[in-house]
Design a protein around this motif. Structure first.
Motif, mmCIF file in Angstrom:
data_model
loop_
_atom_site.group_PDB
_atom_site.id
_atom_site.type_symbol
_atom_site.label_atom_id
_atom_site.label_comp_id
_atom_site.label_asym_id
_atom_site.label_seq_id
_atom_site.Cartn_x
_atom_site.Cartn_y
_atom_site.Cartn_z
ATOM 1 N N GLU A 182 -40.602 49.231 -55.071
ATOM 2 C CA GLU A 182 -39.704 50.359 -55.315
ATOM 3 C C GLU A 182 -38.363 49.845 -55.819
ATOM 4 O O GLU A 182 -37.806 48.908 -55.250
ATOM 5 N N VAL B 257 -44.177 47.935 -50.684
ATOM 6 C CA VAL B 257 -45.039 48.648 -49.735
ATOM 7 C C VAL B 257 -46.488 48.276 -50.069
ATOM 8 O O VAL B 257 -46.923 48.454 -51.209
ATOM 9 N N SER C 142 -43.344 56.298 -45.627
ATOM 10 C CA SER C 142 -43.300 55.636 -46.934
ATOM 11 C C SER C 142 -44.710 55.313 -47.412
ATOM 12 O O SER C 142 -45.012 55.433 -48.609
ATOM 13 N N GLU D 248 -46.316 58.569 -48.733
ATOM 14 C CA GLU D 248 -45.763 58.965 -50.015
ATOM 15 C C GLU D 248 -46.270 58.059 -51.127
ATOM 16 O O GLU D 248 -46.601 58.509 -52.217
ATOM 17 N N THR D 249 -46.394 56.761 -50.820
ATOM 18 C CA THR D 249 -46.894 55.807 -51.809
ATOM 19 C C THR D 249 -48.351 56.101 -52.153
ATOM 20 O O THR D 249 -48.741 56.055 -53.325
#
Lengths: 632, 208
Positions: free
Chosen positions: A54, A203, A407, A410-411
């Protein structure tokens, strides 16, 4: 009592040793489907994960990529899809080129010579990388382009490539697909990778990370339960001290010993004890404390122990019925809980018989009074409970037990948006002489329907076609071809010509199809783009499965079992209560706490829009256990 | 006797000095950016340049010599090099900054391929991209990226400053009497080497 306390410590601590505590997911599946679940995870094609960077520049991405590629063997990475060099493809390309005579018939010598000279012209370009030269020498007909096309179709990431990276220009995210060299079940290797490959703004998502985080969550929850349990006991002890009834603490060691012995027996019978069993089953065994408290606070021991006995029987009724489940986790949990309860009951009964005054205390002055409001509330809860018993819709999806932080969620959502595929359907077949023919038919069918299909048939034709192709590469030392080429051309292409002119001599390492093989079995994948395609594949090839289907086995099996287990357990418990009271009215009254408890659960779920999950189900079993005890 | 001794010493000194001077003359002379620009002034105002080439390539671990010939066209401002091989087999390679386009074969067997340099990796693409940049013969850029020297026999020697990032170990260039590159010899870090001889240059100069 000191001996009992020491024994309690060691017996209770022993099962908590890590090597006997299982965290595996396969315990959620009935045995006949466990092989399918475990089996699919062993195919390297499912070992792809993603590292998402990110807010990182391409330079930072390059540094990450370089480190991953340099340390790939130590980190257990088979492929890192970023800024690849031609050298990365040489081995697979060499195998692919070596097997060209299996895939294609030999072209006419004049055409072959022209192709070789065309490759020579490319090799003559100034500044061409040495790896490219070697690929041209080994594969002058550039059959590697077919392999590239197949590989591109297999990983349909919508994002474009920038400087060798998949990059989303809108979000600035860099996506690096990474294939591990080990299955998701080897979570210790994933943990090592996580420690060695931490990147700022990075991530990791994928099956390996899901397996690791879920297993860690089980252990973390187990530790939390242990700590909370100790704290609650400590608070309870302090309260007992305040109300001057510390003798009640003598009830705790027998329950601890019983829990420990039940855990040891579970390990002996099942080979290990799952973390979920330890977390939740221990709570059920803790119900046995009630037997001790009832006895300690009572005046008439005989009457209390009769009530305790019937309370135990009603709880065991539910547990033993659930032990008939096809789901190994439920069987293990109910075995552990039942045995723990029986042992705890027995040890407490013996303790009160042999040392009657040990844990006895003055009764507490807690006599709830009746009133219109309380009666009204109980009535409302009872009605809600009866409605819930009939209308409740459990949400037992296994994915709800999958732990993901925000996170990661969402990823995963972003990757799904940018990958353009629906979940695949797959089929596993053993190796055999007819495998390629059968898969070729499936491939032809899939092509005719416009459905993307991945199998070994995409890479190799059926065995008889291979034999015909190999026969065309005549073992005549290529005498006509030698007349068409100069000695320099022959030497340059010797890696290819040595194979082409002596075809039939062995096979390559077939590294281009390793991702589809595991333990002598071959995986085929359909990637339907629409629900209609999915339906068509399932109808035409009924043996196909999907990962979603496998995940749904648990809730579907449990739901169908609960359909008869819940009513049966309730009826059996009611019958046992009737045997105790010999009165229908008293039997109904004894069931009121359970019905009200169920009602309260239903109201809370409705008010807070909660789901009746697997954990709620286990909690309901606990409520079934102690609420009926209170009723009796 | 004393005179003889002095003369002998004097002769020895002359010989030594001469040897030293001779040795200094055999050394490569470092070329400054300005000096290089002066030598390459023919290329400063060039818009495009066409020439024929003959190339030979030797591979470190093979005994063969790969020969090819064809035509080269350089469009300086657009930073495009078109490398058209006529022998051993027709092939037209258009080298751009981030892309290589290949056209081979004729008629029904004609094949066109486009290879993005980003997709084949930095190392694989570096040789071609370095060569495209080099062939522009921009003296300022060459002086920045290479140590430039002039050998006694008139060769220009280019040694990359950032060795790790350059697939070339050394480049040697010869200029003809009119100041155009007549020969280029490249030794790659892999041990392979190639030599290109240029002839019949046709130039188009930028309009003032």
């Amino acid at each position: 009592m000191k001996v009992l306390l020491i024994l309690a410590f060691f017996v209770f601590a022993a099962p908590a040793r890590a090597e006997v505590v299982s965290k595996a997911h396969d315990i959620f599946f009935p045995p006949q489907l466990r092989d399918t679940f475990v089996g699919y995870q062993n195919f390297p094609v499912f070992w792809w994960n993603f590292l998402v960077l990110e807010n990182q520049t391409l330079e930072a991405g390059s540094a990450v990529c370089e480190r991953l590629r340099a340390q790939a063997p130590e980190l257990g990475l088979a492929r890192v899809e970023c800024q690849q060099e031609l050298a990365d493809f040489r081995e697979v390309a060499a195998d692919w080129a070596f097997d060209l005579p299996r895939r294609a018939a030999r072209p006419p010598d004049a055409q072959l010579a022209a192709s070789l000279r065309s490759a020579l012209a490319k090799a003559s370009l100034p500044g061409v990388d040495r790896n490219a030269i070697e690929i041209l020498r080994t594969d002058p007909l550039e059959s590697w382009r077919e392999l590239e096309k197949i590989a591109s179709a297999r990983l349909p990431i919508k994002l474009g490539r920038t400087n060798g990276f998949f990059r989303d220009s809108a979000s600035g995210r860099i996506l690096i697909p990474v294939q591990m060299s080990f299955p998701p079940s080897e979570s210790s290797k994933t943990a090592t990778l996580r420690e060695s490959a931490r990147f700022e703004g990075g991530v990791w998502v994928g099956p390996h990370w899901a397996a690791l985080t879920n297993e860690e969550r089980v252990i973390k929850d187990l530790n939390s339960v242990s700590i909370v349990g100790i704290l609650v006991l400590a608070v309870f002890a302090v309260w007992l001290l305040a109300v001057k009834r510390t003798r009640l603490l003598y009830i705790v060691p027998p329950v601890l010993v019983a829990t420990g012995l039940a855990a040891l027996a579970t390990v002996a019978v099942f080979g290990s004890i799952h973390g979920v069993t330890l977390s939740l089953g221990t709570a059920i065994v803790g119900l046995a404390l009630d037997y001790g408290f009832h006895a300690a606070l009572a005046i008439e021991q005989a009457r209390v122990w009769r009530a305790n006995f019937f309370g135990l029987l009603t709880t065991l009724a539910g547990l033993l019925i659930l032990m008939c489940s096809e789901i190994p986790l439920l069987r293990q949990m109910m075995f552990f809980s039942s045995l723990g309860l029986v042992l705890a009951f027995t040890m407490l009964a013996l303790m009160f018989r042999l040392r009657p005054g040990l844990a006895s205390v003055r009764p507490l002055r807690l006599v709830p009074g009746a009133g219109a409001v309380r009666t009204g509330v109980a009535f409302a809860l009872g009605v809600a409970g009866l409605i819930a018993f009939v209308r409740i819709e459990p949400a037992l999806d296994l994915r709800r037990m999958e732990y993901q932080d925000e996170s990661t969620r969402e990823t995963i959502r972003w990757i799904a948006e940018n990958s353009g595929v629906r979940p695949p359907l797959f089929e596993v077949a053993p190796a055999g002489p007819e495998l390629l023919s059968s898969l070729s038919e499936r491939r032809a069918w899939s092509l005719s329907q416009g459905i993307s299909f991945e199998s070994v048939a995409n890479y190799l034709p059926p065995a008889d076609t291979q034999r015909a192709h190999l026969a065309s590469w005549r073992d005549d030392d290529c005498r006509p071809l030698r007349r068409l080429l100069s000695s320099e051309e022959w030497e340059f292409f010797s890696p290819f010509l040595d194979r082409a002119c002596n075809a039939g001599g062995g096979e390559s390492g077939e590294r281009y199809i390793h991702h589809l093989e595991s333990g002598g079995k071959w995986l085929s994948l359909w990637m339907p783009a629409t629900p209609e395609h999915e339906t068509l594949v399932r109808k035409t090839f009924p043996a196909t499965s999907s990962l979603r289907e496998i995940a749904d086995i648990f809730p579907n099996t449990l739901m169908s079992e609960l359909g008869w287990m819940a009513p049966l357990a309730s009826i059996l418990a009611a019958f046992i209560i009737y045997l105790h009271f010999r009165s229908i009215v008293l039997t109904a009254v004894a069931l009121i706490p359970f019905i009200c408890g169920l009602g309260l659960i239903a109201i809370m779920h409705w008010a807070f829009k909660l789901e009746f999950s697997f954990i709620t189900l286990v909690g309901t079993i606990m409520i079934f256990g102690f609420s009926i005890d209170y009723g009796i | 006797m004393q005179h003889l001794k002095a003369a002998f010493i004097f002769v020895i000194l002359i010989l030594l000095t001469g040897a030293a001077l001779g040795a200094r003359g055999a050394e490569d002379v470092r070329l400054s950016a300005e000096a290089l620009a002066e030598k390459l002034k023919q290329y400063e105002t060039i818009d495009s340049l066409e020439a024929t080439f003959k190339q030979s390539k030797r591979f470190k671990d093979l005994t063969i010599e790969l020969k090819s010939d064809g035509r080269i066209k350089l469009e300086r401002k657009k930073r495009i090099v078109v490398w058209e091989v006529l022998r051993p087999s027709p092939l037209k390679a258009t080298l751009l900054q981030d892309e290589l386009r290949l056209e081979s074969g004729e008629g029904a067997s004609r094949v066109e391929q486009t290879i993005k340099t980003a997709n084949v990796g930095k190392k694989a693409a570096s040789g071609l991209t370095m060569l495209v940049a080099w062939l522009e013969l921009d003296a300022v850029r060459l002086s920045k990226d290479y140590d430039v020297a002039r050998a006694a026999d008139g060769r220009f020697l280019f040694t990359p400053k950032a060795k790790q990032e350059n697939p070339f170990e050394r480049l040697e260039m010869w200029l003809d009497s009119k100041g155009f590159m007549s020969k280029l010899k490249v030794l790659e870090t892999s041990g392979d080497q190639f030599q290109i001889e240029f002839s019949a240059p046709k130039i188009t100069r930028a309009q003032k």
